[in-house]
Structure formats: structure tokens, C-alpha cells
Design an enzyme around this catalytic site. Sequence first.
Site, short mmCIF file in Angstrom:
data_model
loop_
_atom_site.label_atom_id
_atom_site.label_comp_id
_atom_site.label_asym_id
_atom_site.label_seq_id
_atom_site.Cartn_x
_atom_site.Cartn_y
_atom_site.Cartn_z
N ASP A 1 -0.01 -4.11 0.66
CA ASP A 1 0.76 -5.15 1.36
C ASP A 1 -0.07 -6.43 1.53
O ASP A 1 -1.25 -6.36 1.87
CB ASP A 1 1.15 -4.59 2.74
CG ASP A 1 2.03 -5.53 3.53
OD1 ASP A 1 3.20 -5.65 3.17
OD2 ASP A 1 1.53 -6.13 4.49
N GLU B 1 1.23 -6.38 -3.66
CA GLU B 1 2.27 -7.30 -3.21
C GLU B 1 1.61 -8.67 -3.13
O GLU B 1 1.05 -9.04 -2.10
CB GLU B 1 2.82 -6.89 -1.83
CG GLU B 1 4.05 -7.71 -1.47
CD GLU B 1 4.11 -8.22 -0.03
OE1 GLU B 1 5.14 -8.78 0.34
OE2 GLU B 1 3.13 -8.06 0.72
C1 NOJ Z 1 5.05 -7.79 3.63
C2 NOJ Z 1 6.14 -6.83 3.98
O1 NOJ Z 1 6.95 -6.63 2.86
C3 NOJ Z 1 6.92 -7.41 5.15
O2 NOJ Z 1 8.02 -6.62 5.46
C4 NOJ Z 1 5.99 -7.55 6.32
O3 NOJ Z 1 6.68 -8.17 7.38
C5 NOJ Z 1 4.76 -8.38 5.95
N1 NOJ Z 1 4.16 -7.93 4.73
C6 NOJ Z 1 3.73 -8.33 7.03
O4 NOJ Z 1 3.19 -7.04 7.09
#
Ligand code: NOJ
Length: 621
Positions: free
Chosen positions: A204, A246
Amino acid sequence: MLKNDPLWFKDAIIYEVPVRAFADSNGDGIGDLRGLTEKLDYLQDLGVTAIWTLPFFPSPLRDDGYDIADYRSINSIYGNIEDFQQLLDAAHDRGIRVIIELVVNHTSDKHPWFQRARRAPKGSVERDFYVWSDSADKFPEVRIIFQDFENSNWAWDSVAQAYYWHRFFYHQPDLNYENPAVQDAVLELADFWLSMGVDGMRLDAVPYLCVEEGTNCENLPGTHVFLKKLRGHIDSKYPNRMLLAEANQWPEDAAKYYGAGDECHMNFHFPLMPRLFMALRMEDNFPISDILKQTPSIPNNCQWALFLRNHDELTLEMVSDEDRDYMYKAYAQDPQARINLGIRRRLSPLLGNDRRQIELLNSLLLSLPGTPVLYYGDEIGMGDNIYLGDRNGVRTPMQWTADRNAGFSRTNPQRLYAPVIVDPEYHYETINVEAQQANSNSLWWWMKRLISTRERFQAFGRGSFELLHPENRKVLAFTRTYSGQHILVVANLSRFVQIVELDLSAFNGMVPVEIFGRTKFPAIKEYPYFFSLSPYAFYWFTLQPQQTYIETPKPLSKLPVLTVAGNWKDIFSQAEIKSRLESILPNYLSSFPWFGGKNKVIQSTEITEVIPIDYQQKKLL
Ligand code: NOJ
Ligand code: CA
């Protein structure tokens, strides 16, 4: 049984599933791990080969679990560690891999690391688990991501008497990757889950790990150094695991997360996603062809993750201001549908519930270079609820049946973690799995057929990609090639009938055979090949050498060869190899005189039962 293949993710169909939203096994109104395990047969039937579960760790749930308070256990509302192990085993039994979240850019402020840090002496290892400052002016170049909720990336902590750094909500302090103890702790967390048998981890918010003055604190060299360390660590201990970044960045920066094939295995193609929607609404292939041209080639052991929608807003961070305005106008007239820099809608409502457009975008999702990531519920065209706040409108309970709570939970409807969709157009009594499974013309059946068709041709997952350049830009056309297998994709982005001429001279003499119906088209000649396409039509063809396309059945001179890595008997037990066998059977079977149906084609074959024969005994008889 899982295939022993380090590149398994290239052929995968990934299904993104928030545990909370999928199935509630104990009637408390919240989806849980046991519920998900009970639904694995459903996912296997759909053709899913990997699930990506959203965070299920103990958390205050102020960012739907992306605010983690303990990385090594399970939030009790979802179950316990045994439930997770059971999910893992049951998934593996079905040949389904499990990808979980490694959210290590930040923690919740409730995490013991943060509680310890804010009380620890300045300059201590414990304090330095996070990024502190005496002023809120440091790193002025850095953008704010959650624009609708935060006005600074710094928050004051009265216990520490200092500001801490956060790229997301103020209650999610960012970890400090300058501190070697943080890096070690993260490797230990990866070990914890990978040693249980988890197949992949989504990293993430990975571009923001390191910070440095005078920069925008994204994609910094230190972040890549850490990723190489993480990858080396994992490769040395666990076979066949996958890291999915991501990294919501422009193609050039996004591709850097593959390193030289020694960082992440996969990364989401964020810039492509909004351009699929733009191309559709503009009826012009330019947004897609342009961004693909700007996308650097990536190492052979890597793969883009493609998606149409996910649990967040449809992000418009990776488009120009002008394109963002266009997207808002085209897809989010209602200001309520907008959040941060994006649109909080599901696929079906975005496309005005138009089945042809939904099919077209899914056909691109499954044929462009990369691995498709489907968002739960989009296989039945679920609706959303833009009045639910934050991004919750696209995270509502999965719609299984027309029964109470859409068959998601037996609880009192008032106790559900979120209301089910009752919008007249998308009401769960109409849009649900049971109803769609009962109608072979439904979107669900269409998606299942599309997925199984993709699985028959490895060129989709592994093939090279060549864009064609028709004069008519309302049509997108490209080829995919993998070990002698050629696929041609032609898609009409327009709401009107189109004609197109394609230069297919590189395939002179070959015969396009439409994949779904096995319809033979005229052989390709040197001059442009002509297609007419109905509104939003798309075709997938295999390009076959003319001579091997059998007119009159005669036995194949050579038996087709299927190469497998392990024991040959695996061809019956391993889903992926079995489907490869099933895909070569039609040509083989139709070559026999006994088939003899000159005007008939075998569209597909399925092995439904395997009967072992004792060869030795048979010989004696
Ligand atoms: C990316 C995630 O996909 C999202 O849902 C989240 O709010 C942010 N990262 C922060 O963790
Ligand atoms: Ca539950």
C-alpha cells in the site's frame, strides 16, 4: 493444488475482495473470513485464480482497516488466525492464491509503535519509528492526497510536543524508513504472513516510504533500495511469492517499481485506468494508445495489474487538469459523486448501466497487456450509494440473493455494517448472484465465459503487445503474440457502427478465427483488412496458419504436444494445465473422420471426469 510457477501471476485472474463486504457467516452483520471461505467455490466457478483481501487486521477502522493497530493478528470482527489459515488452505486446495495487504507506509496512531514513539526521548530509536518535526513547514513541495479531509501532512502531537508526518489521514502517522529498526520490523511482518503460506502482498502507498528535504517525497532512491532489500529477503526464503505495488504514479515512475526485475513483480497501471473511460466517452483510441506508448517496457518477470474499479475513488491524480475536468463532466455531473481527486462510483453506474459498454471495457481489461484485477460485485453489475460518505458507497454488502440483506447476512437489517443497495435501478432483488446464475444471458455468465476464454490463451497473460494504427481512431486494435500464438483484438469505442481497415500484412496468409464462436474470417492478404463493427462491438481472434485450419477432417499428422513442468498426471488435477489440455482438444477431436461434421465446429471441450485405467492389467487382458 498450486502450480509450481514463479510467474503464476501473469496468467492470474485476481479478484479484489473486502472481507467485511463479502459474506457474513455468524450473523453479526459484518462479513468475515469464514464467510469468504464459504464463497470460494463461487469464486472458483467464476474463474478467479487469486483473491486480494483488503486489510483484516486489528484497527480503529477509520480508514477501513488501512489504519492498522496490530500487524500480526486478525480483527476479531473478521475471525481469528485459524480462520485465516483455513481460508488459505481452502483457497490453495482450489488452486486459488491469496494476496494480502502489507500496509507499511503508515500505521494507525493506536499502534503500540506510535504510542511508544510519542513518549520516547527525542532522538531514540523508538521515537524515530516515525517522522517528527518542530514545525509544520518542512517538505513544502509535498502534495496532499486526501484533499477533502486534510489540509496539512503534519499533525501536532501533544504528548511528543512535536509534529508528525502523515501522507493520509491525520491518525495515520508515516513510518520512518531512515530508521533501520523500521526496515527490520517490516521484514519480520512479511515473514509472519509469508511463512503461513500467503502468496502475495500488495504494498500500500509504496511511493511514499522515504522522505527527503527539497523533494516531493515520492519515488525516492531510498524507497527503491528498501524494496530491493525486501524482494531479496523474500526470494531467499519463499518460492513463488509476489509483490504488488500500489504506486499511483506516471508510467515512467511507476515502471521503476519493477527495478531490474528485482523489486516488485507487479504494479497497478494507474494512468491507463481513467484513460479507458476517457477513450470510451470520447470515442477515440488516442488516450489509450498514447498512454501505452508512454509506458516503458518492463522486465520479463514483471507484469502490470490492470483494473477498472477498486475500493477507492476512481482516481484522477494521473491525468492533466483538462482531462480531469473532462472526466468529471462525463462521469460525475453530480458533485456528490466526487471525492478527493476522483469519482466514487462503481463500474456499472459509471457506464449508465449500459451492458454493451460494460462488456467492452471488461473485454479490454482482459486483453490489454497485464493481469486483470476485478472488483467484487462488478461481475454482476452492482450499483453504489454515493450518499454513504468517504468511499463507503462502493463497499456495500455483496448481493447474493433477493432474500433479506441480499443473502449477505442473516442479521437484523439495521445491524448491517452498511446498508445494501436499494436504488431502484440496482436493487439487490434484481441485481444478485442467484438471479444472474439462473439466466445464461446475464452479465455474470458473460463474465464467466470471458474469463474462461482468456484462460485458454496464454498470449493474453504473457504475450507481446503490438498496437495497430487504423485511420479510424474510433476503433482500438492490437495484437498479442506468445510462443507462436497470435491474438488480434478489435474494439469499437463508438456508440455508432464503424468500419475500419487494418494493416495486417505481417500476418499475410493467416486466417482470423473468432475466438468465442470459432467463426473463420477470410484469409489475410497484403492489402488492408476490412472490418465493420456494430456499436461498442469487440472481437477477439486467433490468427491461424491457413494450412492447419482443417477443411475436411483428417487425422492430425502430429499429435499436439502439451509441455508440463511436473508429473504428467498433473494435467488432470491442476486447473490451469487442465484448461490448456481442454483448449487443444477441439482441434484434435475435429481431425478425426468419426467427427466428420464439415460444417460443425467444436467450440470448446471440458473434462468432467477422469477415469484411471490400470495400464499393466489392461495389457495382460
Ligand atoms: C491506499 C488504499 O487503497 C486506500 O484505501 C487507503 O485509504 C490509503 N492507501 C491509505 O492507507
Ligand atoms: Ca460476521
